[in-house]
Design a protein around this motif. Sequence first.
Motif, short mmCIF file in Angstrom:
data_model
loop_
_atom_site.label_atom_id
_atom_site.label_comp_id
_atom_site.label_asym_id
_atom_site.label_seq_id
_atom_site.Cartn_x
_atom_site.Cartn_y
_atom_site.Cartn_z
N GLU A 85 3.34 9.92 -8.43
CA GLU A 85 3.31 8.56 -7.91
C GLU A 85 3.07 8.56 -6.40
OE1 GLU A 85 3.34 4.49 -7.59
OE2 GLU A 85 3.17 5.77 -9.39
N SER A 106 -11.78 0.23 2.48
CA SER A 106 -12.35 -1.08 2.15
C SER A 106 -12.32 -2.02 3.35
CB SER A 106 -11.59 -1.71 0.98
OG SER A 106 -10.23 -1.94 1.34
N SER A 133 -0.21 6.12 -17.15
CA SER A 133 -1.16 5.53 -18.12
C SER A 133 -0.82 5.92 -19.54
CB SER A 133 -2.59 5.99 -17.79
OG SER A 133 -2.65 7.42 -17.77
N ASN A 165 -0.57 9.15 -5.93
CA ASN A 165 -1.32 7.94 -6.25
C ASN A 165 -1.18 6.91 -5.14
OD1 ASN A 165 -2.08 9.10 -8.69
ND2 ASN A 165 -0.38 8.13 -9.84
N GLY A 166 -0.01 6.85 -4.54
CA GLY A 166 0.18 5.91 -3.46
C GLY A 166 -0.68 6.24 -2.26
N ARG A 167 -0.79 7.52 -1.93
CA ARG A 167 -1.65 7.91 -0.82
C ARG A 167 -3.11 7.57 -1.11
NH1 ARG A 167 1.97 12.37 -0.66
NH2 ARG A 167 0.58 13.55 -2.01
N LYS A 168 -3.54 7.78 -2.37
CA LYS A 168 -4.92 7.45 -2.72
C LYS A 168 -5.16 5.95 -2.59
CE LYS A 168 -5.53 11.33 -5.92
NZ LYS A 168 -5.78 11.72 -7.33
N ARG A 169 -4.21 5.13 -3.03
CA ARG A 169 -4.37 3.70 -2.92
C ARG A 169 -4.44 3.28 -1.46
NH1 ARG A 169 -0.71 3.79 -7.37
NH2 ARG A 169 1.07 3.49 -5.97
N GLU A 170 -3.62 3.91 -0.61
CA GLU A 170 -3.64 3.60 0.82
C GLU A 170 -4.98 3.98 1.45
OE1 GLU A 170 -2.07 2.05 4.28
OE2 GLU A 170 -1.24 2.04 2.25
N GLN A 171 -5.56 5.10 0.98
CA GLN A 171 -6.86 5.50 1.51
C GLN A 171 -7.96 4.53 1.10
OE1 GLN A 171 -7.41 9.51 0.15
NE2 GLN A 171 -5.83 10.37 1.56
N ARG A 172 -7.90 4.07 -0.17
CA ARG A 172 -8.92 3.12 -0.61
C ARG A 172 -8.82 1.82 0.15
NH1 ARG A 172 -7.74 5.29 -5.87
NH2 ARG A 172 -6.28 3.60 -6.28
N ARG A 173 -7.58 1.36 0.47
CA ARG A 173 -7.43 0.13 1.24
C ARG A 173 -7.97 0.30 2.65
NH1 ARG A 173 -2.37 -0.41 -1.51
NH2 ARG A 173 -1.30 0.60 0.24
#
Length: 829
Positions: free
Chosen positions: A814, A828, A762, A817-825
């Motif tokens: 990174e 959801s 960011s 962050n990828g693991r966090k994105r996978e957890q959110r998916r």
Amino acid sequence: MDISKVKLLRRSLSLHFAIIAWLTAMLVATGTGSFFLPILIFFVSLSAYIFVDTLEWFEVGRIGSYLLMTIATTIALGGYIYSAFYASSEAGQLLAVASLLVYPEAVLFLQKKNLRIFEQLAVFLLLEMVVAALVNDNILFGMLLAPIMILWVSSLFLFARYATLLNIDPNIDQPIPHLAELIYQQFRRKKSAAATAQPMVECGIITSQNAQGSRVSRRLLQSIPIGFGAIAFAAVFFYLLPRTSPAGLSQPLGLTASSGLPRKLTIGGMAKLKMDSSPVMRVSFTYAGKKTVYPMNEAPYLRARVMDSYLSVSSYSRSQNGEWVYAGMTSFRKMPTIEAVNSLRAARRDLVELEIDLRRRYLPTLFTVTSSYNSRPDQQVKLRYDYINSLLEELEPMAVPSGKFVVYKFGAASFQFGRQVPISPVTIGDSIRERMSFERNRVRLELGFRGMQELDAYRQDLLSKQGVPPESVFQIAQTIENDLMNSGKFTYSLDLKPPADPGVDPIEDFVINQRSGHCQYFASAMLAMLRQSGIPARMVVGYHPREYNYQGDYFAVRQSDAHAWVEALFRRDQLVGTSVERWLTDDAYFWVRFDPTPGLAGGDDEIIGQDGQTLDYAEKLWKDYVVDGQKLSTENSLYAPVAENGKTAYENLIRQMKALKAALLNGQFFQSGSGVELAGPLLVLVALTVAMAFFIWRFIVLLPQLAPSLAKRLGVGKPAEAIQHRVFARTMKLLERIGLRRGVAETPSEFTTAAARTLQPSSGAEAASVGSALSTLTEHYYAQRFGPQRSQSSSELERVQGALDIVEQAVTQEAGNGRKREQRRESSR
């Protein structure tokens, strides 16, 4: 890069290795006698070259190759265990070792060729060459070694060129993943419907054609001295390596020697020997104490055995032929010296030295002539002589030297003017035991054949018609010999007919009915009629060679030269006034040789040239000067101490290896007093080998740092991708953790620029920092890869390490962050 030329180069290299594999297997076959391996490798390599390398119809994959090699190894090990512990065949053991190398070669030929396959083929073929050198001692090894060495040098050039092209563009030789990687990819394909796993990291850099050509030329120039060095090393290694056939190491258990002249000789049994043209030995004649060839004018008689007793056909076993055996006494003592033949020297006998070059398979029988003496007391084969029968004692198994041939020498005073004198004095010792032994044997030589009435009638009629008085014993012997040999009533033949009267003894049937046979029949008939006349006589069995090698100056003796003749015993007064009087000495008794076989006296006894004598002489030179260095070790040359010491060391090694094997089988290897002398030196050798390997490894590792230019010229050390680009390789590994892999056509700069965009955080400052770090690492790679080779300063190393730390932090962030994105998916869903 033109991929078609690369494939052509790969096919040429495959063809070279296929021819080398076939020729090397032929070398093994000539030593072991089994041609299964060359036939196998020929058809496998030919099929692989056509269908795998040229047409590219199929190939054996990694898993299939592992399976086939496991099966092949199991078969070869099973054959070795059977040969070592059950059949006790050293030929089978060496053949199993060769199979352990040839079977994997066949599997490698069926795989898609790359640098790894070629390297493994080279290793297996070199090991097979060592096995071939151990089992071969004939000239064919040298004849095949020359084209094999030429092919090896040519393959070295092709391999260097292929390795150079691979360094320029790794894409021409796609690496095959390891077995674990294959299993993992197979698991991923079954677990998900995702795309096939992407290829592993490739750092291919394609340069210009000019750069490629210059590098190939440089590698080829570097290969030239390597090729000449390899040939020189192979020549020295081949010349000094002791080679012996499996039969030259020990006699296999359960087998008997194939002497060709058995201790018991059945009537008619010699026909089979005379139809066998196998070579037995080479016999050369020289003047004693000189190296000058003694010219022979007629074929010699080489003695092997004496037969003095005849077992006639039993009335209870009419189907059995008569049998000759020796039932007398023997007195083997140390072979006499030259002083024992002084009386013969005074009678103008020629002192001749004979060299017997005997093939090992015909041991333990040793061959000699009459009136022999020991001319070489220091030779390896120790000779013991029977004074009564003029024979040499058979060799004990432990006294047989290694090799396929046994060579020994002795002197003889039984020649005059190029001919073998047909008379020899009887040497009777001074002891009472020796005199009694002589008298007992003499009496036995007068016994037998009284029951052959028809034969006795034939003898009496012959002597009556010739008017020979009973007291002229020598004239009686001459008359019987002349009747059998020159009267025309008897013919020589190996085509024996069944007896006309099964109830008649074969000897009597030969003289009365058949009148056709070979030397054994003629000698038996004359011996029988001599004893019926009261003349002591015996049969001598040996060889009577006629083929002479004029290039090597020796007689080539074959099994077909097997022969039987008669020796009759006379007092000195019985020979006075006869044709042999000129050879008499002051001794009391003499043996006189008679050969009644037609076609073997007079003109038919002349010496003839050997067929194929050039090849036989070349093989003899090969054996004498190359295989065991025998001639060089006996001549005044620089090689003499090397040949002698090498031969002793090799025999000691064989002896100690056998002791080690026996100790292992008996479970006494670690017990004190087991007698194994090889265990200690073996441990020291292993320790020295490990230490030497360690020092060589450290030298290779440190040489690029101590002398970079020299290391670059020698090609020592790991390739540039492994040492000079370790930092960049680390960068590629870090980026792999987040799924970033470089494409085949993507340059390092393009790949790191794309990676920087993926890693943009960011904060713009941090994004610039990551992009700058990747740019620094890329520039460092280019400088190390294409720039001049130099040592790096401490500031440069710190800057590169700092850039690598930045990239590692960015990758770690990174990945999180990828693991966090996978957890959110997942939440959801």
